[in-house]
Scaffold this motif. Structure first.
Motif, short mmCIF file in Angstrom:
data_model
loop_
_atom_site.label_atom_id
_atom_site.label_comp_id
_atom_site.label_asym_id
_atom_site.label_seq_id
_atom_site.Cartn_x
_atom_site.Cartn_y
_atom_site.Cartn_z
N GLN A 1 0.84 -1.21 0.00
CA GLN A 1 0.00 0.00 0.00
C GLN A 1 0.87 1.26 0.00
OE1 GLN A 1 -2.99 -0.20 3.07
NE2 GLN A 1 -3.67 -2.22 2.46
N ARG B 1 -5.59 2.19 -2.10
CA ARG B 1 -5.39 1.82 -0.70
C ARG B 1 -3.95 2.17 -0.33
NH1 ARG B 1 -7.51 -4.01 0.94
NH2 ARG B 1 -7.09 -3.05 2.97
N SER C 1 -0.94 3.24 2.65
CA SER C 1 -0.42 3.38 4.01
C SER C 1 0.56 4.54 4.10
CB SER C 1 0.26 2.09 4.47
OG SER C 1 1.36 1.78 3.63
N LYS C 2 1.28 4.80 3.00
CA LYS C 2 2.18 5.95 2.97
C LYS C 2 2.53 6.29 1.53
CE LYS C 2 6.47 3.27 3.82
NZ LYS C 2 7.65 3.18 4.71
#
Length: 275
Positions: free
Chosen positions: A145, A182, A184-185
């Motif tokens: 992600q 999607r 996360s970073k």
């Protein structure tokens, strides 16, 4: 697992735009296979820092380099890495500018939207993400992600978008598309990892909308203004005078978008609200 993929941000000092003083390169892979995303500026430090990161992280020397775009703080460092005999990739809309940036290296391969490349048994999705430039590429490592965003996202403030390479309409579309991933970073073109990806993308969108509304308000108030007039009014506190030119280009990109949408007109270098 020994073969687990690593994604390493390598900030390298470059003559880029303040407040940033480094440009990020990214190493993706493991001890058997890796690739490099962006090659920085054409200077010896580029090679030194990349080789140090490769050694410290136990990575294979990259056999591929993917360039997000052709700007001088992202592409010409390829010249420092020619003994790697890499395959150099970019988007075809960036081809001519990239060849000019990395000459004498003249062997380019092209990547397109939704292409999949595999490195160290990981799939990486290529995203054609125009905005900062017409042929700008982003990379999405779905299993982690993680988005490598090039200059569509910077860690501090916002990236400049403007002619002749950039397009504000494209940029809005790209940011809205990236929001659907999607994440996360985000690995930005400049600055540290962005660990609040959705908030940050929303911040950039809101900043661009804020500037657009400023332009409309100023044109309504003053009837007609040049791009220079507007830039001086909007960007009254720049980090350094050297940034004024790209601030003006960003203003021009907003004006071009507003003209496409039919709300602003141009005559003899003067912009005005279309009645």
């Amino acid at each position: 697992m020994a073969n687990k993929i690593k994604i390493i941000r390598v900030p390298i000092s470059t003559p880029t735009l303040l407040p940033h003083t480094t440009t990020n390169c990214y190493l993706i892979g493991n001890e058997k296979e890796s690739l490099l995303v962006d090659a920085g500026y054409d200077q010896q430090d580029t090679r030194i820092e990349l080789e140090r990161a490769i050694k410290v992280n136990g990575l294979a020397t990259p056999n591929s380099i993917i360039l997000t775009h052709s700007h001088p703080d992202h592409a010409p460092g390829v010249r420092q890495l020619l003994d790697w005999s890499p395959i150099v990739y970019c988007h075809h809309l960036e081809g001519q500018a990239t060849l000019a940036a990395i000459s004498p290296w003249d062997n380019l391969s092209f990547l397109n939207d939704e292409d999949i490349i595999r490195i160290a048994d990981e799939e990486i999705t290529i995203i054609h993400a125009p905005g900062h430039t017409a042929g700008h590429l982003n990379l999405y490592i779905r299993s982690k992600q993680v988005l490598i965003a090039g200059d569509n996202i910077v860690a501090e403030g916002t990236s400049w978008i403007g002619p002749p390479d950039g397009d504000m309409t494209d940029y809005f579309q790209t940011l809205n598309r990236l929001k659907q991933l999607r994440l996360s970073k985000i690995g930005p073109g400049h600055g540290k990892w962005v660990l609040n990806p959705y908030d940050h993308i929303e911040f950039v969108l809101n900043r661009r909308l804020y500037r657009e509304n400023q332009i409309i308000s100023l044109l309504k108030k003053h009837n007609q203004l040049t791009a220079v007039n507007l830039t001086q009014m909007i960007y009254d506190k720049l980090p350094h005078p050297s940034v004024f030119e790209v601030a003006k280009r960003t203003t021009e990109a907003h004006l071009i978008k507003l003209m496409k949408e039919g709300s602003v007109s141009l005559h003899d270098s003067l912009y005005f609200i279309r009645s």
